[in-house]
Design an enzyme around this catalytic site. Structure first.
Site, PDB file in Angstrom:
ATOM      1  N   LYS A  12       8.376 -10.197  10.055  1.00  0.00           N
ATOM      2  CA  LYS A  12       7.226 -10.958  10.533  1.00  0.00           C
ATOM      3  C   LYS A  12       7.539 -11.590  11.896  1.00  0.00           C
ATOM      4  CE  LYS A  12       5.935  -9.630   6.444  1.00  0.00           C
ATOM      5  NZ  LYS A  12       5.942 -10.453   5.245  1.00  0.00           N
ATOM      6  N   ASP A  30      11.630 -20.090   1.522  1.00  0.00           N
ATOM      7  CA  ASP A  30      11.192 -18.906   2.270  1.00  0.00           C
ATOM      8  C   ASP A  30      10.522 -19.415   3.542  1.00  0.00           C
ATOM      9  OD1 ASP A  30       9.743 -16.757   3.333  1.00  0.00           O
ATOM     10  OD2 ASP A  30       9.439 -15.830   1.363  1.00  0.00           O
ATOM     11  N   ARG A  80      28.416  -0.118   5.461  1.00  0.00           N
ATOM     12  CA  ARG A  80      27.673  -0.905   4.459  1.00  0.00           C
ATOM     13  C   ARG A  80      28.269  -2.310   4.391  1.00  0.00           C
ATOM     14  NH1 ARG A  80      29.424  -0.567  -0.311  1.00  0.00           N
ATOM     15  NH2 ARG A  80      29.458   1.705  -0.479  1.00  0.00           N
ATOM     16  N   TYR A 139       4.118 -15.269  -1.752  1.00  0.00           N
ATOM     17  CA  TYR A 139       3.909 -13.892  -1.343  1.00  0.00           C
ATOM     18  C   TYR A 139       3.806 -13.008  -2.599  1.00  0.00           C
ATOM     19  CZ  TYR A 139       5.027  -9.293   0.536  1.00  0.00           C
ATOM     20  OH  TYR A 139       5.000  -7.972   0.844  1.00  0.00           O
TER      21      TYR A 139
HETATM   22  C1  LIG Z   1       6.395 -10.270   3.885  1.00  0.00           C
HETATM   23  C2  LIG Z   1       6.962 -11.387   3.136  1.00  0.00           C
HETATM   24  C3  LIG Z   1       8.068 -11.220   2.290  1.00  0.00           C
HETATM   25  C4  LIG Z   1       8.682  -9.856   2.020  1.00  0.00           C
HETATM   26  O1  LIG Z   1       9.310  -9.339   3.154  1.00  0.00           O
HETATM   27  P1  LIG Z   1       9.418  -7.752   3.473  1.00  0.00           P
HETATM   28  O2  LIG Z   1      10.104  -7.735   4.775  1.00  0.00           O
HETATM   29  O3  LIG Z   1       8.020  -7.213   3.498  1.00  0.00           O
HETATM   30  O4  LIG Z   1      10.217  -7.146   2.371  1.00  0.00           O
HETATM   31  C5  LIG Z   1       8.598 -12.337   1.684  1.00  0.00           C
HETATM   32  N1  LIG Z   1       8.071 -13.561   1.862  1.00  0.00           N
HETATM   33  C6  LIG Z   1       6.997 -13.759   2.666  1.00  0.00           C
HETATM   34  C7  LIG Z   1       6.443 -15.147   2.830  1.00  0.00           C
HETATM   35  C8  LIG Z   1       6.401 -12.690   3.315  1.00  0.00           C
HETATM   36  O5  LIG Z   1       5.320 -12.897   4.085  1.00  0.00           O
END
Ligand SMILES: *Cc1c(COP(=O)(O)O)cnc(C)c1O
Length: 376
Positions: free
Chosen positions: A196, A171, A45, A97
């Site tokens: 993504k 982000d 961890r 998001y």
């Molecule tokens: C998908 C997404 C998230 C969250 O990420 P996860 O891997 O699904 O937890 C955060 N910000 C953006 C812009 C996203 O597209």
């Protein structure tokens, strides 16, 4: 070294045990100690060599000093939000998001943290919305799902003049570090859903954080271990593998999306196309300045309202009807009914006639033919 080289090599020296060229999946929970405390790794961890490689790699790609990996993008976002204390205020983009909005409003609000939302593309509005208690400014650019653009360097400039300078968090999921590097533009912390574009193959859920500040990194690293939302070694391996082709994929995602956005703009059944690569997009000039390409995400509004949007999204054959984005295969969805149900009935609610495309790396002609038959 150049980005393409770092994507393949950063943090990934040949394995010291057997010289494996690929970073091994260190599938272990614990490590032998020669004497008590005499060990580089003690418990998985806290640290794992596969994760260490991924953390070093993403730090290099974002041009940052420190990287931290998490079990999901939301776990990464959660860790950053734990820097806040009751009474603090967060100023966020007025299009984010759905899950980010949800953790703000339905998790952290209960712990005494205040959130408000602003048009991040408007620097005067950002300046006016800052409060004496603002500790963090949360920026998505391009935003999910409206592809709004915020001027990262411009916002950093506004914050530099604020009495107690808030942390600027970006982000960077939609752009990926190949197209945009927020730290160089003045951001303090970059977060990613590596699920993504970084993973890129729709086979892993993962999150990353990158930053330069040593003290903030110490605190986040402490939280990463104390809270424990860490990724497994296989997940780290998959993200590392995905990153190797990130430059190639982002070039094709961007080229395909540019062609499709232009084609949609000319289509008689399309009312509006949102793509920062289009000169008509209000954020086009800023996007062209701070990004090296416009990415693979397009949103558009069809004529005929929500029912027609659902019909079109269900009629594609190549574009799979699915949530998520950033994989090699093309996806289509209706945000109001799928990824963004958490913003329903809020000021951030999304037009139910909006369709979002994650344009993959197939041949653009095949993707356009699919959209043509679905719209028809
Ligand atoms: C998908 C997404 C998230 C969250 O990420 P996860 O891997 O699904 O937890 C955060 N910000 C953006 C812009 C996203 O597209």
């Amino acid at each position: 070294m150049h980005f393409e080289t770092l994507a393949i090599h950063a943090g990934q020296d040949p394995d010291p045990a057997y010289g494996a060229v690929m970073v091994p999946i260190y599938q272990t929970s614990t490590y032998v100690q020669k004497k008590i405390g005499e060990t580089e790794y003690d418990y998985a961890r806290t640290a794992n060599p596969t994760r260490t490689a991924l953390q070093a790699c993403i730090a290099a790609l974002e041009g940052g000093k420190h990287g931290l990996a998490f079990a999901s993008g939301m776990a990464a976002i959660d860790c950053v939000l734990r820097l806040l204390r009751p009474g603090d205020h967060v100023l966020a983009s007025n299009d984010v998001y759905g899950g980010t909005y949800r953790i703000f409003e339905r998790v952290y609000r209960d712990y005494g943290i205040a959130f408000s939302f602003v048009e991040m593309g408007d620097l005067d509005a950002v300046r006016a919305a800052l409060r004496s208690t603002t500790r963090m400014v949360w920026v998505e650019t391009p935003t999910n799902p409206l592809l709004k653009i915020a001027d990262i360097a411009g916002i950093a400039g506004v914050l530099a003049q604020a009495p107690a300078r808030p942390l600027l968090v970006v982000d960077n999921t939609f752009a990926s570090p190949y197209l945009q590097r927020p730290l160089a533009l003045g951001a303090d912390i970059v977060v990613h859903s590596a699920t993504k574009y970084l993973g890129g193959h729709s086979d892993v859920v993962s999150g990353l954080v990158v930053l330069n500040d040593d003290a903030l990194h110490d605190r986040l690293k402490f939280l990463q271990n104390a809270v424990g939302a860490v990724p497994g070694p296989l997940d780290c391996f998959l993200v590392l593998r995905g990153i190797k082709t990130l430059p190639l994929r982002m070039e094709r995602h961007s080229a395909n999306a540019m062609r499709i956005a232009a084609w949609l703009t000319a289509h008689p059944r399309v009312a509006q196309v949102l793509y920062p690569g289009l000169p008509s997009h209000p954020g086009h000039a800023i996007a062209a300045k701070q990004m090296s390409g416009f990415g693979g995400m397009i949103s558009f509004v069809v004529k005929g309202g929500p029912a027609e949007a659902r019909r079109v999204a269900e009629a594609t054959r190549l574009f799979a009807l699915a949530e998520s984005l950033g994989g090699v295969e093309s996806l289509v969805e209706v945000p109001a009914a799928m990824t963004h149900t958490s913003v329903a009935n809020s000021p951030l609610a999304v037009d139910p006639a909006l369709i979002r495309l994650s344009v993959g790396i197939e041949h653009a002609d095949d993707l356009i033919a699919d959209l043509a038959q679905a719209l028809a």
